[in-house]
Motif scaffolding. Structure first.
Motif, mmCIF file in Angstrom:
data_model
loop_
_atom_site.group_PDB
_atom_site.id
_atom_site.type_symbol
_atom_site.label_atom_id
_atom_site.label_comp_id
_atom_site.label_asym_id
_atom_site.label_seq_id
_atom_site.Cartn_x
_atom_site.Cartn_y
_atom_site.Cartn_z
ATOM 1 N N GLY A 1 -9.568 5.545 0.090
ATOM 2 C CA GLY A 1 -9.285 6.203 1.363
ATOM 3 C C GLY A 1 -9.197 5.205 2.508
ATOM 4 O O GLY A 1 -9.187 5.585 3.669
ATOM 5 N N ASN B 1 0.820 -1.204 0.000
ATOM 6 C CA ASN B 1 0.000 0.000 0.000
ATOM 7 C C ASN B 1 0.860 1.261 0.000
ATOM 8 O O ASN B 1 0.614 2.223 -0.740
ATOM 9 C CB ASN B 1 -0.921 -0.038 1.209
ATOM 10 N N ASN C 1 0.933 3.942 -3.038
ATOM 11 C CA ASN C 1 0.659 5.369 -2.777
ATOM 12 C C ASN C 1 1.824 6.231 -3.238
ATOM 13 O O ASN C 1 1.642 7.279 -3.859
ATOM 14 C CB ASN C 1 0.441 5.608 -1.281
ATOM 15 N N ALA C 2 3.044 5.768 -2.892
ATOM 16 C CA ALA C 2 4.237 6.536 -3.249
ATOM 17 C C ALA C 2 4.332 6.669 -4.762
ATOM 18 O O ALA C 2 4.607 7.759 -5.289
ATOM 19 C CB ALA C 2 5.481 5.854 -2.680
ATOM 20 N N THR D 1 -7.643 11.812 -1.688
ATOM 21 C CA THR D 1 -7.616 12.967 -2.595
ATOM 22 C C THR D 1 -7.663 12.468 -4.031
ATOM 23 O O THR D 1 -7.556 13.249 -4.965
ATOM 24 C CB THR D 1 -6.320 13.782 -2.394
ATOM 25 N N ASP E 1 9.461 8.901 -0.778
ATOM 26 C CA ASP E 1 9.314 9.169 -2.215
ATOM 27 C C ASP E 1 9.562 10.638 -2.496
ATOM 28 O O ASP E 1 9.581 11.453 -1.577
ATOM 29 C CB ASP E 1 7.911 8.755 -2.688
ATOM 30 N N PHE F 1 7.093 7.770 4.967
ATOM 31 C CA PHE F 1 6.329 7.048 5.988
ATOM 32 C C PHE F 1 7.317 6.330 6.881
ATOM 33 O O PHE F 1 8.287 5.723 6.393
ATOM 34 C CB PHE F 1 5.355 6.062 5.345
HETATM 35 P P1 ADP Z 1 -6.255 6.065 -1.155
HETATM 36 O O1 ADP Z 1 -4.875 5.694 -1.631
HETATM 37 O O2 ADP Z 1 -7.293 5.111 -1.584
HETATM 38 O O3 ADP Z 1 -6.611 7.476 -1.419
HETATM 39 P P2 ADP Z 1 -5.037 5.898 1.462
HETATM 40 O O4 ADP Z 1 -5.595 5.759 2.807
HETATM 41 O O5 ADP Z 1 -4.003 4.880 1.076
HETATM 42 O O6 ADP Z 1 -6.238 5.905 0.443
HETATM 43 O O7 ADP Z 1 -4.386 7.320 1.296
HETATM 44 C C1 ADP Z 1 -5.105 8.417 1.701
HETATM 45 C C2 ADP Z 1 -4.578 9.704 1.065
HETATM 46 O O8 ADP Z 1 -3.294 9.990 1.586
HETATM 47 C C3 ADP Z 1 -4.356 9.626 -0.412
HETATM 48 O O9 ADP Z 1 -5.541 9.940 -1.135
HETATM 49 C C4 ADP Z 1 -3.288 10.686 -0.649
HETATM 50 O O10 ADP Z 1 -3.873 11.986 -0.738
HETATM 51 C C5 ADP Z 1 -2.508 10.661 0.636
HETATM 52 N N1 ADP Z 1 -1.216 9.941 0.486
HETATM 53 C C6 ADP Z 1 -0.935 8.704 0.940
HETATM 54 N N2 ADP Z 1 0.381 8.388 0.650
HETATM 55 C C7 ADP Z 1 0.904 9.447 0.006
HETATM 56 C C8 ADP Z 1 2.212 9.752 -0.540
HETATM 57 N N3 ADP Z 1 3.223 8.903 -0.486
HETATM 58 N N4 ADP Z 1 2.392 10.963 -1.121
HETATM 59 C C9 ADP Z 1 1.351 11.846 -1.188
HETATM 60 N N5 ADP Z 1 0.117 11.623 -0.697
HETATM 61 C C10 ADP Z 1 -0.118 10.450 -0.100
#
Ligand code: ADP
Length: 561
Positions: free
Chosen positions: A524, A458, A462-463, A516, A496, A553
């Motif tokens: 989310g 995950n 995300n990264a 976002t 990242d 993280f």
């Molecule tokens: P999702 O990926 O489904 O949006 P997550 O709980 O994994 O849900 O992430 C929540 C929010 O956190 C993301 O929508 C994003 O805005 C932000 N986020 C998470 N990891 C990163 C990252 N490495 N860089 C920038 N924003 C991040």
């Protein structure tokens, strides 16, 4: 429809927020006002009565003193004495020394003949036998007249007293200066408009009111007379112009005269009127404050409710998306399973072909040639791709298997390499370089490998999304580090150079359903699930980020013991 619903809620909240404080406010103010004004009104009237009572006593004692003066003379001198003009002159001088109010002094015999007189008029010899005052004084021994014109044709009033000498009555009479008496009566000061005057029983002015009216005129205000047995009475009366006056009256001289004190009602109750204005002002301000507060809070509450409603709709949408994802997970598990069987057969067939090829080669039935080499390369390629497919289906099966967490000691060096391997292809496609730095002396940790894999995958995904956002398909960099830390813990960093997270969003990223990403892409849920998993193994998880620069993280996990 929804707007109408919110408008109805808004009206209901607004009405109750205004009414609930308003009713006790108005009640308290009204009761306070009622008690305050009644007590102020009665104290105003009581003080007015006191003033009038004092004034009455002053007027009465003025008249009483004059009568005593006259009595004193009557008992000090004989009729003979006072019939001599010189003697009368001297006595009058004495009298006037006592009070300037005496205008003249006269002596009358029992037949009403004016036998001696000291004063400005020529009254000697005049006969008063039939005059009303003479009859009254002969009958009662003492008399104070109303104002009258008499022989001299000037308004005046008299005090007369009788004495009996050797069986014969005679009378002494004095005129009281109307100006002096007028001034005594008038000389009361109450507020701006207060005035006092005297009326006789027939409503004729005995003194001049300050507001106008001549001696012996009819009362210009024509008030109703109070009952003759009342002491001090107050009432409100309208004059001819419709102006309201507060009247206070009391009887004088054995109910012969009526002392009237009158004051404009507005003047008398000035304090009361100011209190009324003040209360009115407080009411207006109070109501305005209550209404403003009600408006403000109602708008806030309804705004919140509308926002929550929108949020609820969004959550519903996401829930639908999430369940679709879960279904997809299940489907892909079945799909992987289905693929696995033919894949095994292909693998067997491929091994068979390979075996046959080498047997044929060994038997010399196949001469080395370019085509043979190409055939062997293709075989290798098929083998490689089969094992890749197998690895992918295995991974899918492993990921979608829903089992109780089975914790075991995990060696992070091999474990992390395995996971980076899973995303390596995606990274290459997106131009992202992955840097891996796992310290050799890193402690093993105790966790469920499937769950830890989910966490790291995950974070990597995300990264990579954030990197794509910031750099497109070139220039991305993903670093994963693991190192032993104090208190037998291991720190894992996933760093990242993606788009970063704003400080405001940073406080929300671990909340369920915060995303976002566009609808359909993000749920989310990823980070909130990761947070739960890490918490379950007594680890911690946090994020550092700078908008536009990147995110790190940081996981802290206890080492396996
Ligand atoms: P999702 O990926 O489904 O949006 P997550 O709980 O994994 O849900 O992430 C929540 C929010 O956190 C993301 O929508 C994003 O805005 C932000 N986020 C998470 N990891 C990163 C990252 N490495 N860089 C920038 N924003 C991040």
């Amino acid at each position: 429809m929804k707007q109408n619903h919110f408008a109805a809620i808004r009206n209901a909240i607004l009405t109750s927020m205004i009414l609930v404080p308003l009713i006790p406010f108005i009640l308290a103010l009204g009761t306070g006002y009622y008690y305050f004004t009644t007590s102020l009104e009665s104290s105003t009237i009581a003080s007015m009565k006191r003033i009038v009572e004092d004034h009455r006593q002053m007027i009465e004692s003025f008249l009483e003193e004059r009568k005593h003066d006259l009595d004193f003379i009557l008992h000090s001198y004989t009729f003979e004495d006072l019939s001599q003009p010189e003697k009368l002159d001297t006595v009058f001088d004495h009298l006037q020394r006592g009070s300037q109010a005496f205008v003249d002094l006269g002596v009358f015999n029992a037949a009403g003949v004016h036998v001696a007189y000291h004063g400005p008029y020529r009254l000697i010899g005049k006969v008063y036998k039939d005059a009303n005052w003479f009859k009254e004084v002969m009958q009662h021994g003492y008399y104070i007249s109303d104002i009258f014109l008499g022989y001299r044709q000037v308004p005046h009033f008299i005090i007369a007293v009788t004495k009996e000498e050797a069986g014969k009555k005679w009378v002494a009479r004095t005129t009281i200066d109307t100006v002096t008496f007028n001034n005594i009566v008038k000389g009361i000061r109450i507020g701006k408009t207060g005035e006092a005057y005297i009326l006789n029983a027939g409503g004729i002015l005995q003194t001049e009111p300050r507001s106008g009216g001549k001696l012996m005129d009819k009362d210009p205000h024509n008030i109703e007379y109070p009952s003759s047995n009342s002491s001090v009475e107050t009432f409100i009366y309208k004059d001819v112009n419709g102006e309201k006056y507060l009247y206070t009256t009391t009887w004088l001289q054995n109910k012969k005269w009526l002392l009237v004190v009158r004051q404009e009602r507005a003047d008398a109750f000035r304090a009361l009127i100011s209190a009324a204005y003040l209360i009115l002002l407080i009411t207006v301000i109070g109501v305005a404050v209550i209404a403003a507060v009600a408006f403000y809070f109602t708008n806030r509450i309804v705004g919140r409710m509308q926002k929550m409603d929108v949020e609820k709709d969004r959550l519903n949408q996401q829930l639908i998306g999430t369940s679709r994802l879960a279904e997809l997970g299940e489907m892909s598990a079945g799909f992987a399973h289905e693929i696995n069987n033919p894949l095994q057969i292909i693998k067997n067939e491929q091994s068979l072909i390979e075996m046959n090829l080498s047997e044929l080669k060994e038997a010399g039935q196949l001469q080395p040639s370019e085509s043979l080499t190409e055939l062997e390369d293709s075989m290798d390629q098929i083998k490689l791709q089969i094992s890749r497919c197998a690895a992918i289906t295995q991974a899918i099966l492993k990921f979608s298997r829903q089992e109780e967490p089975k914790s075991q000691d995990i060696d992070l060096r091999s474990f992390i390499s395995e996971i980076t391997g899973m995303v390596a292809q995606k990274a290459v496609v997106h131009g992202i370089s992955i840097e891996q730095d796992i310290a050799e002396n890193t402690y093993p940790i105790h966790a469920d490998p499937t769950q830890l894999q989910q966490v790291l995958l995950n974070l990597f995904n995300n990264a990579m999304d954030a990197i794509l956002d910031q750099h497109g398909t070139s220039g991305g960099k993903l670093i994963i580090k693991a190192a032993p830390k104090e208190n037998k813990t291991v720190e894992i960093l996933v760093k990242d150079n993606g788009c970063g997270i704003s400080p405001e969003d940073l406080t929300k990223i671990f909340s369920p359903f915060f995303t976002t990403k566009p609808v359909g892409k993000g749920t989310g849920l990823g980070l909130s699930v990761c947070y739960g998993i890490i918490g379950n193994i007594h680890g911690t998880m946090k994020a550092d980020s700078e908008k536009g620069a990147g995110t790190t993280f940081i996981l802290r996990l206890p080492a396996a013991v």
